[in-house]
Scaffold this active site. Sequence first.
Site, PDB file in Angstrom:
ATOM      1  N   TYR A  26       0.820  -1.219   0.000  1.00  0.00           N
ATOM      2  CA  TYR A  26       0.000   0.000   0.000  1.00  0.00           C
ATOM      3  C   TYR A  26       0.854   1.269   0.000  1.00  0.00           C
ATOM      4  O   TYR A  26       0.480   2.284  -0.569  1.00  0.00           O
ATOM      5  CB  TYR A  26      -0.963   0.008   1.187  1.00  0.00           C
ATOM      6  CG  TYR A  26      -2.191  -0.849   0.958  1.00  0.00           C
ATOM      7  CD1 TYR A  26      -3.127  -0.500  -0.012  1.00  0.00           C
ATOM      8  CD2 TYR A  26      -2.414  -2.013   1.692  1.00  0.00           C
ATOM      9  CE1 TYR A  26      -4.250  -1.285  -0.238  1.00  0.00           C
ATOM     10  CE2 TYR A  26      -3.533  -2.802   1.469  1.00  0.00           C
ATOM     11  CZ  TYR A  26      -4.447  -2.433   0.502  1.00  0.00           C
ATOM     12  OH  TYR A  26      -5.551  -3.199   0.269  1.00  0.00           O
TER      13      TYR A  26
ATOM     14  N   GLU B 152       3.771 -28.919  14.792  1.00  0.00           N
ATOM     15  CA  GLU B 152       2.931 -28.199  13.839  1.00  0.00           C
ATOM     16  C   GLU B 152       1.566 -27.840  14.409  1.00  0.00           C
ATOM     17  O   GLU B 152       0.873 -26.997  13.855  1.00  0.00           O
ATOM     18  CB  GLU B 152       2.775 -29.002  12.525  1.00  0.00           C
ATOM     19  CG  GLU B 152       1.932 -30.268  12.629  1.00  0.00           C
ATOM     20  CD  GLU B 152       1.554 -30.861  11.258  1.00  0.00           C
ATOM     21  OE1 GLU B 152       1.881 -32.020  11.023  1.00  0.00           O
ATOM     22  OE2 GLU B 152       0.941 -30.155  10.446  1.00  0.00           O
TER      23      GLU B 152
ATOM     24  N   ASP C  13       2.493 -34.531  11.828  1.00  0.00           N
ATOM     25  CA  ASP C  13       1.650 -35.657  11.434  1.00  0.00           C
ATOM     26  C   ASP C  13       2.442 -36.657  10.586  1.00  0.00           C
ATOM     27  O   ASP C  13       3.374 -36.277   9.882  1.00  0.00           O
ATOM     28  CB  ASP C  13       0.459 -35.168  10.586  1.00  0.00           C
ATOM     29  CG  ASP C  13      -0.610 -34.502  11.427  1.00  0.00           C
ATOM     30  OD1 ASP C  13      -0.621 -34.684  12.658  1.00  0.00           O
ATOM     31  OD2 ASP C  13      -1.456 -33.792  10.834  1.00  0.00           O
TER      32      ASP C  13
END
Lengths: 363, 363
Positions: free
Chosen positions: A98, A192, A244
């Site tokens: 911006y 995680e 995982d």
Amino acid sequence: MTKKQIKSKEELEFFGKKLVDQVDKGKNPEIKFTLRNLSNIVFDKKSETLKLGDKTGSRSFFNVAHSKKFLQTVEVASIIKKELLESGKHEHLRGIFYMSKRTIPGTNVNIVDDQIESDKSIEDLEVITGLSREQMHVSANKMGSMIGNVILEDSGDTIDCSKLGKGGYSIPSITDELEFKKIKAKYVLYMEKASTFERLAEDKFWDKNDAIIITSQGQTTRGIRRLLQRISEEENLPIYVLVDNDPWGYYIYSVIKYGSIALAFASERLTIPNVKFIGISCDDIIKYDLKRQLIKFTDQDRTRLKQITDYEWFRNNKDWQRQFKMMKYNDSKVEIQALSSKGISFISDIYLVNKIKNKEFLD
Amino acid sequence: MTKKQIKSKEELEFFGKKLVDQVDKGKNPEIKFTLRNLSNIVFDKKSETLKLGDKTGSRSFFNVAHSKKFLQTVEVASIIKKELLESGKHEHLRGIFYMSKRTIPGTNVNIVDDQIESDKSIEDLEVITGLSREQMHVSANKMGSMIGNVILEDSGDTIDCSKLGKGGYSIPSITDELEFKKIKAKYVLYMEKASTFERLAEDKFWDKNDAIIITSQGQTTRGIRRLLQRISEEENLPIYVLVDNDPWGYYIYSVIKYGSIALAFASERLTIPNVKFIGISCDDIIKYDLKRQLIKFTDQDRTRLKQITDYEWFRNNKDWQRQFKMMKYNDSKVEIQALSSKGISFISDIYLVNKIKNKEFLD
């Protein structure tokens, strides 16, 4: 300004001065830099990380194909120097977009139209100046929490991360400026999933086992990668990664250790060569009888596993190839939370303790 | 066990005893509860929140269509009582799923096959017992950070949220158990974006303006909604919500104030009737000349705006209808970060200060 800010500012000024010099000499201003595109990303066997190769490119002002990108790079460099480094403030990628989204004076043309343009300019500047985005005070995602016997200084406050309840310290997007006052721990456990973090926090796992626990949510942010790397290098502590049992979890580990294609140019400042994978491994599924907790692979999982199996850094690693083979055979994944089926604190009291005692890591 | 845990445990025991009573009397065990489906969700004009209506349903054991759900509810109640409340521990929704995922003894049938089943059982238990999920020690997302003159107690640690640097206190998934020791602030500013939070933290906005700043990332978690509600009720502080100027941002405000369909049964414990919307409003776009920062709507944005415009609680609210009309006319959105185009600390020094001084809120 701190010494670090002054150094960063000088690097950017040096970049600008070289351009002014060229103009003064009547030359076509030109920026040279190492290419970041896929053809110049290599796996460096010595450092065992993804890195940029030797190919360089250049961008010159009087070249229709280059001039806008040239302008963008100079504009962003100017914003970083004036608005960030000189004030000591930090701004996010979106904010930089911006700030640089204005028209070229006397025209209706925007300097940047899309965030990808200012983002790329910042990456260019990282490669050109050797400064990291963090050293230029540009931040991205704030994510993650930390608990453990860590006393650190953040913006003048001394914070004891062992006295922050179950919530913990909220990790800022830029961790380069944190100062470690005192760390008393045997290792760092990075996971995680925030839900696992809450389990370990409630069980005071970090206290009982002299550990520092850190989490993000999903992919590891650059801020957390820097934090882990700094603790690894400055405090010489082992870093263990808990994810995982699926290609996505394994990839989180891969990025922390070997780097990623997108950030190959910043590998030196982000990768941790001696990080270790603590779980969930395919052996754990047998050892801890998690077969009932298997979740069938989707086609996406299968494709991702195939890709990871073929990664250069995993291709000749027997231990990892064995994992991938077992995972392919299972055609299923197991989540960290599946350990809850063995008892609510099984992960804290049995699983992690055993893993660490028996050094059951993948490397 | 704390008094709260004992109370929760007793409620669950009462639920179980009623079933045993029915069995002892030779009756078909039956569970009665208020229906949570869409046909029984009403906007209650008195409390101005989404609530459940009067419709009730029942589930009986000797009914082929009911028996599995009946069993699931009882199994989950048992896990919550034995594994959570009696140990004082907490578990996430995903963990509860794994804990309840076992076969019915003597069969090959799983009690639950999918998380949606254990989730629904927990919601059932909330409605049946009147206990909140948090009171049953079941958690969900850990998300968000807080900075300000708040001294709180979390799991025995006293934490001063004004001395946690730029990172702040990492908000736990369950905030019901936090104890406020001392709060010195004029209001709470809650924002959807962590990048805005970092800007305000760096500018010490909270210190200069006697404010507490809280962020999540995107939709507000249940833990943060409870935290905001508790500060509003217990400390009588105004809560201001700062979101993007788009239907998604406006919806974040709507949920905090009026509740949501998915959690209508928990509105009492989550909604904050006197919360105020501080921005970004469509008037701000004109007042602060943000027209150049407008981002064109997608079809998805247009559809969402239409839906929100028709919400019962907004339908007769002139101020909000005016906003929606302007937004429709703009056919574009403005992000909070667009304020950076006016100067890096414009949001801290000008925008928010003016808004609060002039009480430019939407209600």
